[in-house]
Design an enzyme around this catalytic site. Structure first.
Site, PDB file in Angstrom:
ATOM      1  N   ASP A 159       0.817  -1.213   0.000  1.00 18.33           N
ATOM      2  CA  ASP A 159       0.000   0.000   0.000  1.00 18.33           C
ATOM      3  C   ASP A 159       0.855   1.270   0.000  1.00 18.33           C
ATOM      4  O   ASP A 159       1.484   1.582   1.003  1.00 18.33           O
ATOM      5  CB  ASP A 159      -0.909  -0.032   1.226  1.00 18.33           C
ATOM      6  N   ASP A 219      -2.080   5.681  -5.217  1.00 20.62           N
ATOM      7  CA  ASP A 219      -2.294   4.803  -4.072  1.00 20.62           C
ATOM      8  C   ASP A 219      -2.628   3.394  -4.540  1.00 20.62           C
ATOM      9  O   ASP A 219      -3.726   3.124  -5.017  1.00 20.62           O
ATOM     10  CB  ASP A 219      -3.426   5.357  -3.213  1.00 20.62           C
TER      11      ASP A 219
END
Length: 521
Positions: free
Chosen positions: A118, A305
């Protein structure tokens, strides 16, 4: 490649110095084996490759995770958020239904965990064997510190709030194996509480944060930082290739230490990172078809992201996008009420030359003068003095209506046509759950959408920004655009998630603080 830095901590046995040396030797043997296994994999091209798996999108998981707000804590750490704000107030794009994940090992010998890599967070966390009161922990692998010879408990209590539920636990250190690479003395969080159904249905055990240390909860050292400091990667770069071909079993590849030329076409175009925390950069105008929305002509903050499945942007623009592509949201009575009661006044103020940022205050719908974005979820002194949030909702809707009307004014539309257009947009405001559904048979009629990054257009076709789940009569198509309103000074903020990264191979260049994009192969 530089020699890895090894820092070993030992605990003397209370009655035997011999046992201490024996234990140290055992640790060194394990680490040596781990590092030796790592070296051959790096000799071919100097890259560490992590195969990434994917799973099918599930609309029920989207709904379960619709309010996950991992950005609240990061904004607070950067001094841009409101530490007293309700963490459920800002919906996040499908964070806990991220489609791409991989495996790592923690401890000696390594215990295996499935994690989301992430770039929108910075902490490494996995469930702990001490997690006994959360149902979610029983559905996932749990770390047992007593079974690792290189384990050290730090014990600082930490919590990360994701909106749809928080995780909490304590800090520890151990060896982390990523592919064949071994990172020693790595900080991570052993989670003892997972407070949400989202964690139960998630197909991952934990999160592997690849953001900057500035947003690391508890100030823990991110794994990527230790890879660099311990000399485990030559180039301070990592890159993502996400495979969007549903027929392929291979989900993609995360490469540490460089890029794989087989995964992109042409050359990467780079833009500088503007703020360390998230991988943030300046984005220019956003286009629907070939028509400018005008929203980001002066520049907007955006982040890339890998932990977000879809694309998130301000409600104002997401509403326009979903209307343009025919996505259906939920009827907003507040929006229609405002258009019916104040539409003529807003029009007259715009035509008379009042600057857009002052129209709503001049109309008496916003208390603050000037261009101030007021969130219905952020309590201000003005709201306290004027009786709550009802007026703030009208202020928000007014500000959206001003932008919509201004865009239509540029096209010389009549007042009647503009008010009719804005009234229709009210029906396309995303539902409280954030998702908007669309007819799967209408993709050929939808426009392309384009992001301006570094004066270059990055275009997504309908086939690329619409996500389909199920087949035949059970098929459901979901708009890849969801609403996320981050107030100034951090916002407006766009989040380019897996929908974007699947089309454009992305390079995260830590050494030069820049991001690179190229068409995925």
């Amino acid at each position: 490649m530089g020699k890895p830095y090894l820092s070993l901590k030992t605990r003397p046995h209370p009655s035997s110095l011999y046992y201490t040396f024996l234990k140290m030797g055992y640790r060194l043997v394990l680490l040596a084996l781990c590092l030796c296994a790592f070296v051959p994999s790096m000799l071919s091209d100097g890259l560490l490759r992590i195969n990434v798996k994917k799973r099918a999108l599930d609309i029920n998981n989207i709904k379960a995770a619709r309010k996950g707000n991992k950005y609240a804590k990061g904004l607070e750490l950067l001094g841009l958020g409101d530490s007293d704000s309700d963490s459920d107030s800002v919906p996040l794009t499908n964070y806990l239904d991220a489609q791409y994940y991989g495996e790592i090992g923690i401890g000696s010998p390594p215990q295996t965990f499935t994690v989301i890599f992430d770039t929108g967070s910075s902490n490494l966390w996995v469930p702990s064997s001490k997690c006994i009161f959360s149902i979610a922990c029983y559905f996932h692998n749990r770390f047992k510190g007593t079974k690792s010879t290189t384990y050290t408990k730090i014990g600082d209590e930490l919590e990360i709030n994701y909106g749809s539920g928080s995780i909490s636990g304590f800090s520890s250190k151990d060896t982390v194996q990523v592919g064949d690479l071994c990172v020693v003395d790595q900080d991570f969080i052993e989670v003892t509480k997972e407070g949400s159904l989202s964690f139960v249905i998630g197909k991952f055990d934990g999160i592997f944060g690849l953001g900057f240390k500035e947003i690391s909860v508890g100030g823990l050292q991110p794994v990527w930082y230790n890879m660099i400091e311990q000399g485990l990667v030559e180039d301070h770069v990592f890159s993502f290739w996400l495979n969007r071909n549903e027929a392929d079993e291979e989900g993609g590849e995360l490469v540490f230490g460089g890029v794989d030329p087989n995964h992109f076409i042409g050359e990467h175009s780079y833009v500088p990172v503007t703020k360390k925390g998230y991988w943030q950069f300046d984005m220019g105008d956003f286009l629907i078809g070939n028509q400018s929305t005008g929203f980001c002509q002066g520049g907007c903050a955006a982040i890339v992201d890998s932990g977000t499945s879809l694309l998130a942007g301000p409600t104002t623009i997401v509403t326009e996008i979903n209307y343009a592509i025919g996505a259906e949201g939920v009827l907003s009575s507040e929006c229609k009420t405002l258009v019916n009661e104040y539409g003529d006044m807003i029009w007259d103020l715009l035509v008379s030359g009042v600057t857009p940022g002052k129209v709503c205050s001049d109309a008496g719908l916003c208390f603050a003068s000037g261009a101030q974005s007021v969130s219905s979820n952020i309590e201000t002194v003005v709201e306290k003095e004027n009786g709550g949030l009802g007026d703030t909702v009208l202020c928000e809707v007014c500000q959206m209506a001003v932008i919509w009307m201004q865009n239509q004014l540029r096209q010389s539309e009549t007042k009647e046509a503009v008010l009719s257009y804005v009234n229709k947009l009210c029906e396309s405001i995303p539902s409280p759950a954030g998702e908007s559904v669309i007819d799967c048979n209408s993709l050929s009629k939808m426009p392309n959408v384009s992001f301006t990054i570094g004066e270059k257009l990055y275009t997504l076709t309908p086939e690329q920004y619409i996500l389909k789940t199920g087949e035949g009569i059970a098929a459901v198509c979901i708009s890849g655009f969801m609403a996320l309103d981050v107030p100034p000074p951090a916002g407006p903020l766009w989040i380019l998630g897996d929908v974007f990264m699947g089309v454009y191979h992305t390079v995260f260049d830590y050494g030069n603080l820049q991001l690179g994009f190229a068409k995925s192969a």
